[in-house]
Design a protein around this motif. Structure first.
Motif: not given
Length: 303
Positions: A100-125
């Protein structure tokens, strides 16, 4: 690999199409609840302007339960909602990737048991019309761990799958620095193109250089408190380079304003403004742009 893409926007559909090109992948899509009618196929126009169609497989609860990889490609302000709706329907062993664009504060999201990654892309669509996406520019993907523990075998499989689908891709151990770099670029290009109703390349004009310097100076002062060190000259060079490479592009925020949609300003300049307030730092230029974009949004709502 069993993969579910969340979001039928430009990036979500781009990933859906490219991932389905590998017959070893089983790819499904979760559309927004606001979509009343989901078609049986999607259209894709590639980088060479050739259009093709393929079946659209919607994710049901059984598919979600077996998904190994969840690729969340929604607007910043829909991230929490998307995850809350899926939290009890996906395996704790699945990997979640946020794109996604911008910064999301993941500390404010519910605790997730899953391993989480972030993906930054410069592909245009861009979405030509609902469920028809066009790949408008080749770019690069940066992937980095944000919560949980990486399991080497699963991570290697995921990286290989994504890198094959949409090259090129780098697994980064300094993803926070790359997030801040992308945020700084977005803080300049998105609001300035939206407010002035110009293409990205027009920001190269001399008249914009002063405001660009002021915005970046403020961002550097806030980033310092998060352990990020940037020089104004290097950061400005990056911003102008992106403006050059995407010269004819319409920024996502300008596109949102033109289409009378909500923007992601709260997660871009708004993130800088709110973080600065908590640190008792003044960032008047970022605050001004945030208010200007919100005023444009409000004007859109009143028409």
């Amino acid at each position: 690999m069993n993969i579910t893409v969340i979001g039928q926007g430009a990036i979500g559909l781009l990933w859906y199409h490219r991932l389905t090109e590998n017959s070893k992948n089983h790819v499904s899509l979760v559309c927004s609840s606001r979509i009343t009618s989901v078609p049986k196929e999607i259209k894709f126009t590639n980088i060479n302007n050739i259009t093709s169609s393929k079946a659209l497989i919607s994710a049901n609860n059984q598919i979600l339960a077996h998904a190994e990889l969840i690729l969340c490609c929604v607007k910043s302000y829909h991230v929490a909602e998307a995850i809350m709706s899926l939290k009890k329907r996906i395996s704790s062993n699945a990997i979640i990737i946020f794109c996604h664009n911008g910064m999301v504060n993941f500390k404010q999201l519910p605790n997730l048991p899953q391993t989480c990654y972030t993906l930054l892309t410069t592909h245009g669509s861009k979405v030509i019309q609902p469920f028809h996406v066009q790949h408008t520019g080749l770019g690069h993907n940066d992937l980095g761990l944000i919560t949980g523990t990486a399991q080497q075998e699963k991570q290697a499989k995921m990286v290989a799958t994504l890198a094959t689908a949409l090259p090129s891709l780098t697994l980064s151990h300094h993803i926070k620095e790359k997030q801040w770099l992308k945020l700084a670029i977005n803080c300049v290009i998105n609001p300035l193109t939206a407010i002035n109703d110009v293409e990205n390349g027009q920001l190269l004009q001399q008249k914009y250089h002063k405001i660009i310097d002021k915005l970046l100076t403020e961002i550097i002062s806030v980033a310092k408190y998060e352990g990020m060190q940037f020089s104004l000259d290097e950061l400005k060079a990056q911003v102008l380079s992106v403006a050059t490479m995407t010269g004819k592009n319409c920024s996502s925020m300008r596109s949102d304003i033109l289409k009378k949609r909500k923007t992601e300003i709260d997660y871009i300049n708004g993130y800088i403004t709110n973080t600065a307030k908590s640190l008792h730092i003044k960032v008047p230029e970022n605050e001004k742009l945030t208010l200007q974009i919100k005023a444009l949004e409000l004007a859109n709502c009143q028409h």
